[in-house]
Design a protein around this motif. Structure first.
Motif, short mmCIF file in Angstrom:
data_model
loop_
_atom_site.label_atom_id
_atom_site.label_comp_id
_atom_site.label_asym_id
_atom_site.label_seq_id
_atom_site.Cartn_x
_atom_site.Cartn_y
_atom_site.Cartn_z
N ASP A 158 3.44 -0.20 5.55
CA ASP A 158 3.65 -0.02 4.11
C ASP A 158 4.05 1.33 3.76
O ASP A 158 3.54 2.48 4.07
CB ASP A 158 2.21 -0.52 3.66
CG ASP A 158 2.40 -0.38 1.78
OD1 ASP A 158 2.92 -1.14 1.19
OD2 ASP A 158 1.91 0.65 1.40
N PRO A 159 5.13 1.38 2.88
CA PRO A 159 5.65 2.64 2.41
C PRO A 159 4.92 3.72 1.75
O PRO A 159 4.87 4.88 2.26
CB PRO A 159 6.73 2.62 1.54
CG PRO A 159 7.26 1.07 1.54
CD PRO A 159 6.00 0.49 2.35
N ASP A 211 -0.31 10.65 -1.91
CA ASP A 211 1.07 9.96 -2.08
C ASP A 211 1.69 10.54 -3.31
O ASP A 211 1.20 10.92 -4.18
CB ASP A 211 1.23 8.38 -1.61
CG ASP A 211 0.48 7.92 -2.94
OD1 ASP A 211 1.10 7.61 -4.15
OD2 ASP A 211 -0.60 7.29 -2.72
N GLN A 266 2.68 4.90 4.39
CA GLN A 266 3.26 6.08 5.26
C GLN A 266 3.40 7.39 4.31
O GLN A 266 3.37 8.35 5.10
CB GLN A 266 4.87 5.43 5.48
CG GLN A 266 5.53 5.85 6.60
CD GLN A 266 6.42 5.10 6.87
OE1 GLN A 266 6.75 3.95 6.14
NE2 GLN A 266 7.49 5.27 7.72
N SER A 267 3.45 7.31 3.00
CA SER A 267 3.47 8.67 2.36
C SER A 267 1.92 9.44 2.26
O SER A 267 1.98 10.44 2.66
CB SER A 267 3.76 8.29 0.83
OG SER A 267 5.07 7.68 0.75
N ASN A 287 6.33 11.80 0.50
CA ASN A 287 7.42 10.99 -0.25
C ASN A 287 7.88 9.85 0.26
O ASN A 287 7.95 9.82 1.52
CB ASN A 287 8.47 12.14 -0.51
CG ASN A 287 7.93 13.41 -1.37
OD1 ASN A 287 7.09 13.10 -2.43
ND2 ASN A 287 8.22 14.46 -1.19
N ALA A 288 8.55 9.00 -0.55
CA ALA A 288 9.06 7.67 0.03
C ALA A 288 10.18 8.14 1.06
O ALA A 288 10.66 7.11 1.95
CB ALA A 288 9.49 6.93 -1.12
N ASP A 289 10.91 9.02 1.00
CA ASP A 289 11.95 9.30 1.97
C ASP A 289 11.61 10.10 3.24
O ASP A 289 12.24 10.41 4.02
CB ASP A 289 13.11 10.03 1.15
CG ASP A 289 12.77 11.65 0.74
OD1 ASP A 289 11.35 11.97 1.15
OD2 ASP A 289 13.36 12.32 0.50
N GLY A 290 10.16 10.03 3.49
CA GLY A 290 9.78 10.88 4.50
C GLY A 290 9.59 12.29 4.48
O GLY A 290 9.08 12.81 5.34
#
Ligand SMILES: O=C(CO)[C@H](O)[C@H](O)COP(=O)(O)O
Length: 252
Positions: free
Chosen positions: A2-3, A124, A6-7, A228-231
């Motif tokens: 899940d994003p 996050d 991941q954050s 962040n969502a973009d990694g």
């Protein structure tokens, strides 16, 4: 993955890589949904470096994480000086003030934050805000002794300007949430006028008889890490510097 998870993992891994050094022997482990990734990364540092370390939990959840990871468990009364404490947050503002206590652990969390030479927040990107109370609107968590809760609520409603302050009720149990210290939790929302500089209202709440601790941590952290969502990872440092770690350079 899940994003959002991941954050959280990104923030935790980067913070551990930057702040948990081989020479650190006493490490504070906070509470919340980002902290399991902190423990995961510490375990990845290997048994040799973790062998002589002691980990101090902020509550039941982090104690379980430490024990299940096979790390050495200690208590702050044995180790009142901690090398580094890493902890989650409900929200962090641009000056590194934060709200904590969504999990009702903020008394022990503040003790471990104060005991630490370095206190680091991990979260996050949803928790990275200009002013507290932007996304986390349920209010400032306040731990109170049960005997005093009604009087504290009355004072919050009529004197300190939080008319919607409520006693936190348990889910899957009749009655209020009871903290790891046997106390109740009040959630007190405050307007922007109080949250722009939360130190003042924090001190006023703390002065109410029966209040044990307030979930406002004012400028205690050395840095806050946001995945962040973009990694990428955003690091807010004490003093105002903001650092961006690009996805290809972030700890994974
Ligand atoms: O202060 C806390 C518990 O008292 C937690 O650190 C805070 O609530 C963040 O938790 P989560 O990551 O689950 O949102």
């Amino acid at each position: 993955m899940d994003p959002i998870e991941q954050s959280k993992r990104l923030a935790a891994y980067q913070a551990v890589d930057n702040h948990v050094q081989p020479q650190h022997r006493v490490i504070g482990i906070g509470s919340g949904s980002t902290v399991p990734y902190v423990v995961e990364r510490i375990v990845q540092q290997g048994p040799a470096v973790n062998k002589g370390r002691v980990f101090i939990p902020t509550g039941f959840q982090s104690k379980q994480l430490i024990v299940e990871a096979g790390l050495g468990l200690g208590d702050v009364d044995q180790y009142p000086t901690i090398d580094v404490t890493l902890d989650g947050a409900d929200e962090v503002d641009h000056l590194l003030n934060c709200v904590k206590g969504g999990g009702a652990c903020h008394l022990r969390e503040k003790v471990l934050a104060e005991a630490a030479s370095t206190f680091i927040l991990v979260a996050d990107h949803r928790k990275n805000v200009q002013y507290l109370g932007t996304n986390f609107t349920q209010g400032v968590p306040i731990e109170v002794v049960p005997f005093a809760y009604a009087k504290v609520l009355q004072n919050l409603h009529h004197i300190l300007g939080s008319p919607n302050a409520t006693l936190r009720m348990a889910i899957k149990k009749a009655g209020p949430v009871v903290s790891d210290n046997g106390n109740f939790i009040i959630d007190a929302p405050f307007g922007r006028e109080h949250m722009e500089d939360p130190y003042v209202i924090m001190a006023q709440i703390k002065m109410l008889t029966g209040v044990v601790e307030v979930g406002l941590f004012c400028k205690m952290a050395q840095a806050a890490y946001f995945g962040n969502a973009d990694g990428s990872v955003t690091i807010r440092w004490k003093g105002g510097k903001v650092e961006q770690i690009a996805p290809e350079n972030a700890s994974t």
